[in-house]
Design an enzyme around this catalytic site. Structure first.
Site, short mmCIF file in Angstrom:
data_model
loop_
_atom_site.label_atom_id
_atom_site.label_comp_id
_atom_site.label_asym_id
_atom_site.label_seq_id
_atom_site.Cartn_x
_atom_site.Cartn_y
_atom_site.Cartn_z
N SER A 1 2.03 -4.38 8.02
CA SER A 1 0.89 -3.92 7.24
C SER A 1 0.05 -2.91 8.02
O SER A 1 -0.19 -1.80 7.55
CB SER A 1 0.02 -5.10 6.83
OG SER A 1 -1.14 -4.68 6.13
N HIS B 1 0.83 -1.21 0.00
CA HIS B 1 0.00 0.00 0.00
C HIS B 1 0.86 1.25 0.00
O HIS B 1 0.34 2.35 -0.21
CB HIS B 1 -1.00 -0.01 1.16
CG HIS B 1 -0.42 0.04 2.54
ND1 HIS B 1 -0.25 -1.08 3.32
CD2 HIS B 1 0.02 1.07 3.29
CE1 HIS B 1 0.25 -0.73 4.49
NE2 HIS B 1 0.43 0.58 4.50
N ASP C 1 0.07 -7.55 0.63
CA ASP C 1 0.55 -6.22 1.01
C ASP C 1 2.07 -6.18 0.98
O ASP C 1 2.73 -6.08 2.01
CB ASP C 1 0.02 -5.81 2.39
CG ASP C 1 0.14 -4.30 2.61
OD1 ASP C 1 0.58 -3.59 1.68
OD2 ASP C 1 -0.22 -3.83 3.72
N GLY D 1 2.65 5.35 10.56
CA GLY D 1 3.99 5.55 10.05
C GLY D 1 4.84 4.31 10.09
O GLY D 1 5.95 4.29 9.59
#
Length: 355
Positions: free
Chosen positions: A326, A201, A230, A309
């Site tokens: 993730s 992502h 991911d 973050g």
């Protein structure tokens, strides 16, 4: 204030970007009780687990590490399989539900209860599919989940987690792309070409990456898979020779020499640019997470603490790479649920290796 740049050779961990909310839960949910601390997994146990599960196939419902003895326990549904496990050098445990039955339960949840803010995965210690629902899940949706679970009997257990499941774009050594801040999970290579792995992502949001928010290019995204998976791949610019290590945020680094799939019950660490190094225990495998913008499958659930973050960061145990961060829900230092993408799947997808 301008951030201090990290040298490019230290880009070995998490990505950081403004957190994107996902997840479910209800007001008044209680923090989950912290489970027992995880135990260390040896290279021999990684190899033995992989070999036994491959040989048994559907005759095992998964493996875990006994947190009291440190033994590898392999669940089976018949006495003959139990003898095979013991002969191979692991402890056998007879259970009621087979892997095919647990996967069938997950299939029903996928078809009838795919609610944003929920996740489910297999806990071989209890021989169940464990569903987690975060604070974004409404009372009506929770009633729907419970109704579906009721028809599945004791193959399902539902728990609440605080917070909401959130993709957390951030990392151990921060990297920047457009308006995003992320980090690299692990440095990898294919022949003489160097790359780093991070969350899909993150790589799906931008292509160019720098080590500071206004610095020179360090690499370009070459692969991205999200949702469903991911993971993403970034190729380093030029002939940068990056070491295969993870930042421990105390002036030292952890060398990474191998990769494996995490085992339920084992101790695990995470390095990220927001929460730095945190530790926890692996609690479930083959996890589905229903993020608001799409599901991811085959993930691993842990209790490591994380925050906005930390997406793309490194999940590891000693010198073994285990996963790519993730997202999480409800990190409060004593409860919550963090999710990682198994690193071996990403290594295989891109034909790269840790070193």
């Amino acid at each position: 204030m301008r951030r201090t740049p990290h040298a490019r050779i230290l880009l070995s961990l998490l990505l950081a970007v403004p957190a994107l909310g996902l997840g479910s839960g209800t007001a008044g949910a209680q923090d989950p009780a912290p489970g027992p601390p995880g135990v260390g997994a040896s290279p021999a146990q990684y190899a033995l687990r992989s070999s036994i599960e491959h040989d048994l196939g559907e005759r095992t419902a998964g493996s875990y590490l006994d947190t009291a003895s440190g033994e590898l326990v392999v669940t089976v549904t018949d006495a003959a399989s139990a003898e095979e496990v013991r002969a191979a050098g692991a402890r056998a445990e007879l259970v009621k539900l087979s892997m095919s039955q647990l996967l069938s339960t997950m299939g029903v949840l996928e078809a009838r209860a795919k609610i944003p803010g929920t996740s489910w995965g297999i806990d071989p210690r209890t021989n169940q599919v464990v569903v987690e629902a975060d604070q974004s899940v409404s009372t009506l949706s929770m009633a729907r989940m419970k109704a579906v679970a009721a028809r599945l009997g004791d193959s399902v257990r539902i728990t609440r987690v605080p917070g909401v499941f959130t993709k957390e774009l951030a990392g151990g050594d921060a990297i920047y792309g457009d308006d995003y801040r992320c980090s690299a999970a692990f440095n990898v290579r294919k022949g003489t070409v160097r790359y780093f792995l991070t969350a899909g992502h993150c790589t799906g949001a931008t292509t160019g990456w720098t080590a500071t928010d206004d610095g020179a290019s360090i690499g370009t995204s070459e692969g991205s898979s999200f949702p469903t998976n991911d993971y993403g791949l970034v190729r380093y610019a030029g002939g940068v020779q990056t070491p295969g290590k993870v930042n421990l945020h105390n002036g030292s680094y952890q060398d990474i020499t191998s990769a494996a799939d995490a085992i339920v019950g084992q101790a695990i660490s995470k390095s990220g640019s927001t929460t730095k190094v945190t530790s926890g225990t692996v609690t479930a495998v083959n996890v589905t997470v229903n993020y608001g913008d799409g599901p991811v499958y085959g993930m691993v659930r842990t209790t490591v603490c994380s925050s906005g973050g930390d997406s793309g960061g490194a999940h590891f145990a000693g010198s073994t790479a285990l996963g790519i961060h993730s997202g999480s829900a409800g990190c409060n230092g004593k409860g919550g649920s963090a999710i990682h993408q198994p690193v071996q799947e990403a290594l295989s997808a891109y034909g790269v290796a840790v070193y």
